[in-house]
Write a protein that holds these residues in place. Sequence first.
Motif, PDB file in Angstrom:
ATOM      1  N   GLU A  56      -3.724  -8.346  -8.073  1.00  0.00           N
ATOM      2  CA  GLU A  56      -4.674  -7.248  -8.037  1.00  0.00           C
ATOM      3  C   GLU A  56      -4.227  -6.222  -6.992  1.00  0.00           C
ATOM      4  O   GLU A  56      -3.818  -6.581  -5.893  1.00  0.00           O
ATOM      5  CB  GLU A  56      -6.051  -7.792  -7.658  1.00  0.00           C
ATOM      6  CG  GLU A  56      -7.115  -6.755  -7.543  1.00  0.00           C
ATOM      7  CD  GLU A  56      -8.447  -7.345  -7.095  1.00  0.00           C
ATOM      8  OE1 GLU A  56      -9.433  -6.622  -7.201  1.00  0.00           O
ATOM      9  OE2 GLU A  56      -8.480  -8.499  -6.633  1.00  0.00           O
ATOM     10  N   ILE A  57      -4.274  -4.939  -7.347  1.00  0.00           N
ATOM     11  CA  ILE A  57      -3.954  -3.876  -6.399  1.00  0.00           C
ATOM     12  C   ILE A  57      -5.263  -3.303  -5.871  1.00  0.00           C
ATOM     13  O   ILE A  57      -6.131  -2.894  -6.648  1.00  0.00           O
ATOM     14  CB  ILE A  57      -3.094  -2.772  -7.033  1.00  0.00           C
ATOM     15  CG1 ILE A  57      -1.740  -3.358  -7.400  1.00  0.00           C
ATOM     16  CG2 ILE A  57      -2.957  -1.584  -6.091  1.00  0.00           C
ATOM     17  CD1 ILE A  57      -0.748  -2.375  -7.937  1.00  0.00           C
ATOM     18  N   THR A  99       0.551   2.365   4.185  1.00  0.00           N
ATOM     19  CA  THR A  99       1.229   1.075   4.221  1.00  0.00           C
ATOM     20  C   THR A  99       0.876   0.262   2.989  1.00  0.00           C
ATOM     21  O   THR A  99      -0.253   0.318   2.501  1.00  0.00           O
ATOM     22  CB  THR A  99       0.816   0.284   5.488  1.00  0.00           C
ATOM     23  OG1 THR A  99       1.062   1.081   6.631  1.00  0.00           O
ATOM     24  CG2 THR A  99       1.590  -1.008   5.616  1.00  0.00           C
ATOM     25  N   ILE A 100       1.847  -0.501   2.516  1.00  0.00           N
ATOM     26  CA  ILE A 100       1.643  -1.436   1.412  1.00  0.00           C
ATOM     27  C   ILE A 100       1.717  -2.839   2.000  1.00  0.00           C
ATOM     28  O   ILE A 100       2.711  -3.201   2.634  1.00  0.00           O
ATOM     29  CB  ILE A 100       2.725  -1.271   0.333  1.00  0.00           C
ATOM     30  CG1 ILE A 100       2.730   0.160  -0.202  1.00  0.00           C
ATOM     31  CG2 ILE A 100       2.535  -2.285  -0.784  1.00  0.00           C
ATOM     32  CD1 ILE A 100       3.960   0.514  -1.014  1.00  0.00           C
ATOM     33  N   ILE A 101       0.660  -3.617   1.810  1.00  0.00           N
ATOM     34  CA  ILE A 101       0.637  -4.990   2.295  1.00  0.00           C
ATOM     35  C   ILE A 101       0.622  -5.910   1.077  1.00  0.00           C
ATOM     36  O   ILE A 101      -0.294  -5.855   0.260  1.00  0.00           O
ATOM     37  CB  ILE A 101      -0.598  -5.278   3.178  1.00  0.00           C
ATOM     38  CG1 ILE A 101      -0.611  -4.359   4.405  1.00  0.00           C
ATOM     39  CG2 ILE A 101      -0.610  -6.730   3.642  1.00  0.00           C
ATOM     40  CD1 ILE A 101      -1.442  -3.151   4.229  1.00  0.00           C
ATOM     41  N   VAL A 102       1.647  -6.736   0.961  1.00  0.00           N
ATOM     42  CA  VAL A 102       1.752  -7.680  -0.146  1.00  0.00           C
ATOM     43  C   VAL A 102       1.278  -9.029   0.369  1.00  0.00           C
ATOM     44  O   VAL A 102       1.798  -9.546   1.356  1.00  0.00           O
ATOM     45  CB  VAL A 102       3.206  -7.785  -0.655  1.00  0.00           C
ATOM     46  CG1 VAL A 102       3.300  -8.773  -1.813  1.00  0.00           C
ATOM     47  CG2 VAL A 102       3.735  -6.417  -1.071  1.00  0.00           C
ATOM     48  N   THR A 103       0.264  -9.594  -0.292  1.00  0.00           N
ATOM     49  CA  THR A 103      -0.215 -10.924   0.058  1.00  0.00           C
ATOM     50  C   THR A 103       0.049 -11.852  -1.118  1.00  0.00           C
ATOM     51  O   THR A 103       0.598 -11.435  -2.141  1.00  0.00           O
ATOM     52  CB  THR A 103      -1.722 -10.928   0.404  1.00  0.00           C
ATOM     53  OG1 THR A 103      -2.477 -10.628  -0.764  1.00  0.00           O
ATOM     54  CG2 THR A 103      -2.041  -9.927   1.503  1.00  0.00           C
ATOM     55  N   LEU A 104      -0.354 -13.091  -0.977  1.00  0.00           N
ATOM     56  CA  LEU A 104      -0.112 -14.060  -2.038  1.00  0.00           C
ATOM     57  C   LEU A 104      -0.792 -13.682  -3.341  1.00  0.00           C
ATOM     58  O   LEU A 104      -0.252 -13.937  -4.424  1.00  0.00           O
ATOM     59  CB  LEU A 104      -0.580 -15.449  -1.595  1.00  0.00           C
ATOM     60  CG  LEU A 104       0.142 -16.031  -0.380  1.00  0.00           C
ATOM     61  CD1 LEU A 104      -0.503 -17.342   0.042  1.00  0.00           C
ATOM     62  CD2 LEU A 104       1.623 -16.214  -0.681  1.00  0.00           C
ATOM     63  N   TYR A 126      -2.342  -4.520  -1.156  1.00  0.00           N
ATOM     64  CA  TYR A 126      -3.270  -3.572  -0.545  1.00  0.00           C
ATOM     65  C   TYR A 126      -2.528  -2.290  -0.207  1.00  0.00           C
ATOM     66  O   TYR A 126      -1.414  -2.333   0.311  1.00  0.00           O
ATOM     67  CB  TYR A 126      -3.860  -4.143   0.745  1.00  0.00           C
ATOM     68  CG  TYR A 126      -4.727  -5.357   0.532  1.00  0.00           C
ATOM     69  CD1 TYR A 126      -6.094  -5.231   0.331  1.00  0.00           C
ATOM     70  CD2 TYR A 126      -4.175  -6.636   0.548  1.00  0.00           C
ATOM     71  CE1 TYR A 126      -6.893  -6.344   0.146  1.00  0.00           C
ATOM     72  CE2 TYR A 126      -4.966  -7.757   0.364  1.00  0.00           C
ATOM     73  CZ  TYR A 126      -6.322  -7.598   0.160  1.00  0.00           C
ATOM     74  OH  TYR A 126      -7.107  -8.709  -0.030  1.00  0.00           O
ATOM     75  N   PHE A 127      -3.153  -1.150  -0.494  1.00  0.00           N
ATOM     76  CA  PHE A 127      -2.674   0.144  -0.039  1.00  0.00           C
ATOM     77  C   PHE A 127      -3.575   0.530   1.125  1.00  0.00           C
ATOM     78  O   PHE A 127      -4.754   0.835   0.944  1.00  0.00           O
ATOM     79  CB  PHE A 127      -2.746   1.191  -1.146  1.00  0.00           C
ATOM     80  CG  PHE A 127      -1.749   0.983  -2.265  1.00  0.00           C
ATOM     81  CD1 PHE A 127      -0.716   0.067  -2.172  1.00  0.00           C
ATOM     82  CD2 PHE A 127      -1.851   1.718  -3.422  1.00  0.00           C
ATOM     83  CE1 PHE A 127       0.204  -0.106  -3.197  1.00  0.00           C
ATOM     84  CE2 PHE A 127      -0.939   1.563  -4.459  1.00  0.00           C
ATOM     85  CZ  PHE A 127       0.088   0.647  -4.340  1.00  0.00           C
ATOM     86  N   SER A 128      -3.034   0.488   2.334  1.00  0.00           N
ATOM     87  CA  SER A 128      -3.826   0.666   3.542  1.00  0.00           C
ATOM     88  C   SER A 128      -3.653   2.062   4.137  1.00  0.00           C
ATOM     89  O   SER A 128      -2.555   2.615   4.123  1.00  0.00           O
ATOM     90  CB  SER A 128      -3.404  -0.377   4.584  1.00  0.00           C
ATOM     91  OG  SER A 128      -4.013  -0.139   5.822  1.00  0.00           O
TER      92      SER A 128
END
Length: 90
Positions: free
Chosen positions: A43-44, A53-58, A62-64
């Motif tokens: 999910e984005i 910033t782009i944060i990739v999690t499991l 997230y677009f922060s």
Amino acid sequence: MFIHLGENVVVPIREIVAILDGQLFYSSTIVQEFIDGQSKTKEIIEISTTMKTIIVTLNQIYFSPLASVTLKRRSTQLFETGQINLENEQ
């Protein structure tokens, strides 16, 4: 431990896979292809209309609105103060 990504969004640090500068999304076709490919299984979440910033999690991407330097500083402070030890984190 958790890290604040902006607005009211926090994620567990142990779930973070990568923190990328948002400018890479606009300047690198490889990053665009990566995000496009990952969006099929993850999910984005756009935290704000401004993406720094782009944060990739499991499970999500997230677009922060926060700068990657800010997020790095926050995570580094947690490690330096001994609040985080990933080896013992469950």
